[in-house]
Design a protein around this motif. Structure first.
Motif, PDB file in Angstrom:
ATOM      1  N   GLY A  34       0.805  -1.222   0.000  1.00  0.00           N
ATOM      2  CA  GLY A  34       0.000   0.000   0.000  1.00  0.00           C
ATOM      3  C   GLY A  34       0.830   1.260   0.000  1.00  0.00           C
ATOM      4  N   GLY A  35       2.142   1.111   0.114  1.00  0.00           N
ATOM      5  CA  GLY A  35       3.041   2.267   0.036  1.00  0.00           C
ATOM      6  C   GLY A  35       3.195   3.053   1.324  1.00  0.00           C
ATOM      7  N   GLY A  36       2.659   2.548   2.422  1.00  0.00           N
ATOM      8  CA  GLY A  36       2.723   3.285   3.690  1.00  0.00           C
ATOM      9  C   GLY A  36       4.133   3.560   4.165  1.00  0.00           C
ATOM     10  N   HIS A  37       4.983   2.537   4.166  1.00  0.00           N
ATOM     11  CA  HIS A  37       6.378   2.728   4.593  1.00  0.00           C
ATOM     12  C   HIS A  37       7.129   3.608   3.589  1.00  0.00           C
ATOM     13  CE1 HIS A  37       5.570  -0.999   7.034  1.00  0.00           C
ATOM     14  NE2 HIS A  37       6.193  -0.259   7.916  1.00  0.00           N
ATOM     15  N   SER A  38       6.896   3.365   2.290  1.00  0.00           N
ATOM     16  CA  SER A  38       7.596   4.125   1.248  1.00  0.00           C
ATOM     17  C   SER A  38       7.312   5.620   1.356  1.00  0.00           C
ATOM     18  CB  SER A  38       7.181   3.636  -0.142  1.00  0.00           C
ATOM     19  OG  SER A  38       7.903   2.483  -0.497  1.00  0.00           O
ATOM     20  N   LYS A  39       6.047   5.965   1.600  1.00  0.00           N
ATOM     21  CA  LYS A  39       5.685   7.386   1.665  1.00  0.00           C
ATOM     22  C   LYS A  39       6.377   8.084   2.835  1.00  0.00           C
ATOM     23  CE  LYS A  39       1.700   6.599  -1.102  1.00  0.00           C
ATOM     24  NZ  LYS A  39       0.305   6.184  -1.205  1.00  0.00           N
ATOM     25  N   GLU A  40       6.580   7.359   3.935  1.00  0.00           N
ATOM     26  CA  GLU A  40       7.308   7.932   5.080  1.00  0.00           C
ATOM     27  C   GLU A  40       8.787   8.109   4.758  1.00  0.00           C
ATOM     28  OE1 GLU A  40       6.437   9.232   8.097  1.00  0.00           O
ATOM     29  OE2 GLU A  40       4.402   9.076   7.301  1.00  0.00           O
ATOM     30  N   ILE A  41       9.353   7.157   4.018  1.00  0.00           N
ATOM     31  CA  ILE A  41      10.763   7.282   3.620  1.00  0.00           C
ATOM     32  C   ILE A  41      10.937   8.504   2.716  1.00  0.00           C
ATOM     33  CG2 ILE A  41      12.670   6.201   2.327  1.00  0.00           C
ATOM     34  CD1 ILE A  41      11.465   3.449   3.214  1.00  0.00           C
ATOM     35  N   LEU A  42      10.022   8.668   1.753  1.00  0.00           N
ATOM     36  CA  LEU A  42      10.112   9.790   0.809  1.00  0.00           C
ATOM     37  C   LEU A  42      10.051  11.143   1.517  1.00  0.00           C
ATOM     38  CD1 LEU A  42       7.906   8.424  -2.116  1.00  0.00           C
ATOM     39  CD2 LEU A  42      10.351   8.940  -2.228  1.00  0.00           C
ATOM     40  N   LYS A  43       9.312  11.224   2.614  1.00  0.00           N
ATOM     41  CA  LYS A  43       9.216  12.486   3.375  1.00  0.00           C
ATOM     42  C   LYS A  43      10.580  12.910   3.916  1.00  0.00           C
ATOM     43  CE  LYS A  43       4.475  11.889   5.076  1.00  0.00           C
ATOM     44  NZ  LYS A  43       3.673  11.526   6.267  1.00  0.00           N
ATOM     45  N   ARG A  44      11.467  11.929   4.080  1.00  0.00           N
ATOM     46  CA  ARG A  44      12.773  12.214   4.688  1.00  0.00           C
ATOM     47  C   ARG A  44      13.900  12.312   3.667  1.00  0.00           C
ATOM     48  NH1 ARG A  44       9.311  10.090   7.997  1.00  0.00           N
ATOM     49  NH2 ARG A  44       9.460  10.368  10.256  1.00  0.00           N
ATOM     50  N   LEU A  45      13.563  12.138   2.385  1.00  0.00           N
ATOM     51  CA  LEU A  45      14.582  12.227   1.341  1.00  0.00           C
ATOM     52  C   LEU A  45      14.608  13.613   0.707  1.00  0.00           C
ATOM     53  CD1 LEU A  45      14.249   8.838  -0.625  1.00  0.00           C
ATOM     54  CD2 LEU A  45      15.845   9.410   1.208  1.00  0.00           C
ATOM     55  N   GLU A  46      15.804  14.050   0.335  1.00  0.00           N
ATOM     56  CA  GLU A  46      15.969  15.297  -0.421  1.00  0.00           C
ATOM     57  C   GLU A  46      16.406  14.924  -1.843  1.00  0.00           C
ATOM     58  OE1 GLU A  46      18.585  17.716   1.956  1.00  0.00           O
ATOM     59  OE2 GLU A  46      17.159  17.758   3.628  1.00  0.00           O
ATOM     60  N   LYS A  47      17.723  14.693  -2.005  1.00  0.00           N
ATOM     61  CA  LYS A  47      18.204  14.267  -3.319  1.00  0.00           C
ATOM     62  C   LYS A  47      18.321  12.745  -3.416  1.00  0.00           C
ATOM     63  CE  LYS A  47      20.758  18.540  -4.113  1.00  0.00           C
ATOM     64  NZ  LYS A  47      22.090  19.159  -4.126  1.00  0.00           N
ATOM     65  N   GLY A  48      17.884  12.058  -2.380  1.00  0.00           N
ATOM     66  CA  GLY A  48      17.969  10.597  -2.364  1.00  0.00           C
ATOM     67  C   GLY A  48      16.949   9.953  -3.287  1.00  0.00           C
ATOM     68  N   HIS A  49      16.982   8.623  -3.367  1.00  0.00           N
ATOM     69  CA  HIS A  49      16.052   7.900  -4.239  1.00  0.00           C
ATOM     70  C   HIS A  49      15.581   6.629  -3.540  1.00  0.00           C
ATOM     71  CE1 HIS A  49      14.314   7.741  -8.304  1.00  0.00           C
ATOM     72  NE2 HIS A  49      14.257   6.436  -8.077  1.00  0.00           N
ATOM     73  N   LEU A  50      14.345   6.255  -3.831  1.00  0.00           N
ATOM     74  CA  LEU A  50      13.745   5.053  -3.245  1.00  0.00           C
ATOM     75  C   LEU A  50      13.250   4.137  -4.360  1.00  0.00           C
ATOM     76  CD1 LEU A  50      12.540   3.415  -0.839  1.00  0.00           C
ATOM     77  CD2 LEU A  50      10.526   4.898  -0.988  1.00  0.00           C
ATOM     78  N   TYR A  51      13.602   2.854  -4.254  1.00  0.00           N
ATOM     79  CA  TYR A  51      13.108   1.834  -5.173  1.00  0.00           C
ATOM     80  C   TYR A  51      12.122   0.954  -4.410  1.00  0.00           C
ATOM     81  CZ  TYR A  51      16.848   3.297  -8.258  1.00  0.00           C
ATOM     82  OH  TYR A  51      17.650   4.055  -9.066  1.00  0.00           O
ATOM     83  N   GLY A  52      10.909   0.832  -4.924  1.00  0.00           N
ATOM     84  CA  GLY A  52       9.883   0.020  -4.278  1.00  0.00           C
ATOM     85  C   GLY A  52       9.583  -1.221  -5.099  1.00  0.00           C
ATOM     86  N   PHE A  53       9.650  -2.402  -4.465  1.00  0.00           N
ATOM     87  CA  PHE A  53       9.403  -3.675  -5.147  1.00  0.00           C
ATOM     88  C   PHE A  53       8.078  -4.288  -4.687  1.00  0.00           C
ATOM     89  CE2 PHE A  53      13.838  -3.156  -5.868  1.00  0.00           C
ATOM     90  CZ  PHE A  53      14.190  -3.970  -6.934  1.00  0.00           C
ATOM     91  N   ASP A  54       7.332  -4.874  -5.603  1.00  0.00           N
ATOM     92  CA  ASP A  54       6.173  -5.688  -5.242  1.00  0.00           C
ATOM     93  C   ASP A  54       5.817  -6.563  -6.433  1.00  0.00           C
ATOM     94  OD1 ASP A  54       3.523  -6.645  -4.270  1.00  0.00           O
ATOM     95  OD2 ASP A  54       3.889  -5.127  -2.730  1.00  0.00           O
ATOM     96  N   GLN A  55       5.592  -7.850  -6.166  1.00  0.00           N
ATOM     97  CA  GLN A  55       5.241  -8.760  -7.262  1.00  0.00           C
ATOM     98  C   GLN A  55       3.749  -8.713  -7.589  1.00  0.00           C
ATOM     99  OE1 GLN A  55       5.838 -12.922  -6.205  1.00  0.00           O
ATOM    100  NE2 GLN A  55       5.479 -12.477  -4.053  1.00  0.00           N
ATOM    101  N   ASP A  56       2.956  -8.108  -6.711  1.00  0.00           N
ATOM    102  CA  ASP A  56       1.505  -8.047  -6.881  1.00  0.00           C
ATOM    103  C   ASP A  56       1.139  -6.851  -7.763  1.00  0.00           C
ATOM    104  OD1 ASP A  56      -1.238  -8.026  -6.672  1.00  0.00           O
ATOM    105  OD2 ASP A  56      -1.289  -8.227  -4.496  1.00  0.00           O
ATOM    106  N   THR A  57       0.473  -7.108  -8.898  1.00  0.00           N
ATOM    107  CA  THR A  57       0.119  -6.013  -9.815  1.00  0.00           C
ATOM    108  C   THR A  57      -0.812  -4.995  -9.153  1.00  0.00           C
ATOM    109  OG1 THR A  57      -1.619  -7.453 -10.679  1.00  0.00           O
ATOM    110  CG2 THR A  57       0.394  -7.320 -11.960  1.00  0.00           C
ATOM    111  N   ASP A  58      -1.612  -5.423  -8.164  1.00  0.00           N
ATOM    112  CA  ASP A  58      -2.528  -4.496  -7.474  1.00  0.00           C
ATOM    113  C   ASP A  58      -1.781  -3.359  -6.780  1.00  0.00           C
ATOM    114  OD1 ASP A  58      -4.593  -6.055  -8.307  1.00  0.00           O
ATOM    115  OD2 ASP A  58      -5.159  -6.815  -6.330  1.00  0.00           O
TER     116      ASP A  58
END
Length: 301
Positions: A34-58
């Protein structure tokens, strides 16, 4: 559908703190969901980058529109290979929440839940071949006994395996309700729901080769993490937690930790906390799925 409807992230703050985020670092969320953890990580990034993996198309419907984020639809057992395609050899932190998402459980058609009648499917990736229906209708008795006993940790695994083989000769299994009629005969009185959950867990682990995928993923984390990089893993049953704990503490899944000539431990990772972190009472009250979660955090030496 909001990401919180899709899946309420468990132990969000301890996970994010465990990553010790560098605003300009590169991070990986191996279980985007659902992206909950990813969205929190993005709040703390400036020039950084996040790669999100999921095998579920949903999961793709939850991807944020953010140039600092890249979604990869793939099983996390292949994450090192996919990162290399993007030119990423090492990262600052890796997060994995090994729980099945609320969305998957709440979709009757997926067959994960004991609460709904649905197809005996249980595939995390809809492109995978093996389904729970095929396991129940084709595996021999000894193989079913092993799955129910090891992955489900149920005490009458042999008797249940015999009953499944006898029943399918007359009526092949097609739906979850179909299967639960057999389970009802063997579930301890007053503990039916727990018994159903354990058997469904066993099937899900087999269908998705979850233990094999977890071992492959953990081995790759050592190569992909930078020195000092953080590994944050949350598991929900003892089989997973044992693998994670052994790998962090010993650098391998079985046997004793090795030592050098001077008696120092030879291992690529070091636990940040001696014991697993668990959810507090308030979180468990708000999100029942947090009750069995165990969070382990490690640092690459």
């Amino acid at each position: 559908m909001t990401d919180h409807d899709y899946h309420i992230p468990v132990m969000l703050s301890p996970c994010i703190e465990g990553l010790a985020i560098d605003p300009n670092g590169v991070y990986v969320d191996l279980t985007f969901g659902g992206g909950g953890h990813s969205k929190e990580i993005l709040k703390r990034l400036e020039k950084g980058h996040l790669y999100g993996f999921d095998q579920d198309t949903d999961a793709e419907s939850n991807v944020p529109e953010d140039e600092r984020f890249t979604f990869v639809q793939a099983n996390f057992r292949d994450f090192k290979k996919y990162l290399r395609l993007y030119g990423i050899l090492q990262v600052d932190g890796i997060l994995a929440d090994l729980g099945i998402s609320s969305h998957q459980i709440d979709e009757p058609i997926r067959g994960f839940s004991t609460r709904f009648d649905g197809e005996l499917d249980m595939r995390m990736s809809q492109s995978a071949q093996l389904t729970a229906k095929e396991v129940l209708n084709t595996y021999d008795e000894s193989h079913l006994h092993k799955i129910f006993g090891i992955y489900g940790e149920i005490k009458n695994a042999k008797t249940l395996a015999q009953a499944v083989v006898a029943e399918r000769a007359l009526h092949p299994f097609n739906t979850t309700e179909n299967f639960k009629k057999v389970l009802n005969r063997f579930a301890p009185r007053g503990k039916e729901f727990k018994y159903f959950a354990q058997v469904f867990q066993a099937l899900r682990i087999e269908v998705n080769d979850e233990m094999g995928a977890l071992e492959e993923m953990l081995r790759q984390t050592v190569e992909v993490l930078k020195p000092g990089g953080r590994l944050v893993i949350m598991s929900y049953h003892s089989l997973e937690d044992r693998l994670v704990k052994n790998f962090i503490n010993k650098g391998k899944f079985q046997g004793e930790v090795e030592k050098d000539f001077f008696g120092n431990l030879i291992r690529p990772l070091e636990p940040v906390h001696r014991k697993a972190i668990t959810a507090d009472a308030e979180e468990i009250q708000q999100n029942n799925r947090a009750r069995s979660a165990k969070l382990r955090i490690a640092k690459k030496l």
